[in-house]
Design a protein around this motif. Structure first.
Motif, mmCIF file in Angstrom:
data_model
loop_
_atom_site.group_PDB
_atom_site.id
_atom_site.type_symbol
_atom_site.label_atom_id
_atom_site.label_comp_id
_atom_site.label_asym_id
_atom_site.label_seq_id
_atom_site.Cartn_x
_atom_site.Cartn_y
_atom_site.Cartn_z
ATOM 1 N N ALA A 147 0.229 1.229 -10.162
ATOM 2 C CA ALA A 147 -0.167 2.556 -10.626
ATOM 3 C C ALA A 147 -0.818 3.386 -9.526
ATOM 4 C CB ALA A 147 -1.125 2.447 -11.809
ATOM 5 N N GLY A 148 -0.846 2.869 -8.288
ATOM 6 C CA GLY A 148 -1.486 3.611 -7.194
ATOM 7 C C GLY A 148 -0.696 4.864 -6.846
ATOM 8 N N GLY A 149 -1.385 5.973 -6.741
ATOM 9 C CA GLY A 149 -0.723 7.230 -6.396
ATOM 10 C C GLY A 149 -1.758 8.280 -6.050
ATOM 11 N N PHE A 150 -1.319 9.475 -5.832
ATOM 12 C CA PHE A 150 -2.217 10.608 -5.598
ATOM 13 C C PHE A 150 -3.202 10.332 -4.476
ATOM 14 C CE2 PHE A 150 -0.999 10.340 -10.075
ATOM 15 C CZ PHE A 150 -0.246 11.500 -10.194
ATOM 16 N N GLY A 151 -2.698 9.782 -3.361
ATOM 17 C CA GLY A 151 -3.565 9.532 -2.208
ATOM 18 C C GLY A 151 -4.090 8.121 -2.127
ATOM 19 N N SER A 152 -3.575 7.201 -2.930
ATOM 20 C CA SER A 152 -4.114 5.843 -2.961
ATOM 21 C C SER A 152 -3.937 5.102 -1.635
ATOM 22 C CB SER A 152 -3.443 5.030 -4.080
ATOM 23 O OG SER A 152 -2.069 4.855 -3.799
#
Ligand SMILES: O=c1ccn([C@H]2C[C@H](O)[C@@H](COP(=O)(O)OP(=O)(O)OP(=O)(O)O)O2)c(=O)[nH]1
Length: 156
Positions: A147-152
């Motif tokens: 679920a890592g996203g948006f700058g992870s």
């Protein structure tokens, strides 16, 4: 270069003396679209004020073959010199749309921008379309990203 036939038609209000879209260089991806105003606006053109937007008619309707779309994109020169962009870039023209082609221009610059009749305001790109076959499921397969996203992953 492969050429896919795309049929053009003038709208009822169009000035049919303006040039049709064409490719400026042999391998250009985009063909420029011109502002094609109805008779009442041909002298004055249209002014787009800083922070505002307007719908610019192209005087054209398209019949795009099934399996393709047309994307409308900004012109980089207008973007760099005047801050003129498309808030919906790339604009999507569906293959089954037969209405007038409009270009939504936004002025992100500091000065009012005057669009004159016949100006090249944007460009259109023909692109292939894939449609998804949507399948609903209770769970999705695992991946390293999860679920890592948006700058992870950071910025460095
Ligand atoms: O910059 C644009 C974007 C769209 N269109 C036309 C062609 C496109 O096929 C149609 C619908 O566009 P879109 O699907 O982006 O708009 P919508 O707001 O979802 O409207 P609709 O409910 O009519 O699909 O409007 C333009 O002329 N210029």
């Amino acid at each position: 270069m492969t050429r896919i036939p795309v049929t053009l038609a003038w709208t009822d209000e169009a000035d049919r003396t303006l040039p049709l879209p064409s490719y400026e260089t042999p391998q250009a991806a985009g063909a420029d679209l011109r502002a094609n105003f109805a008779p009442g606006l041909r002298e004055s053109g249209m002014t787009v004020y800083p922070g505002a937007r307007g719908l610019v008619p192209t005087g054209l309707r398209l019949a795009i073959p099934e399996g393709y779309e047309v994307q409308i994109r900004p012109r980089s020169g207008l973007a760099l010199k005047h801050g003129i962009t498309l808030p919906n870039a790339p604009g999507t023209i569906d293959a089954d749309y037969r209405g007038p082609l409009g270009v939504i221009l936004m002025n992100m610059g500091e000065q009012p921008f005057v669009i004159s009749h016949g100006d090249r305001i944007a460009q259109m790109i023909l692109a292939p379309v894939l449609q998804a076959g949507f399948v609903l499921a209770e769970t999705l397969d695992d991946t390293a990203r999860g679920a890592g996203g948006f700058g992870s992953t950071g910025t460095g």
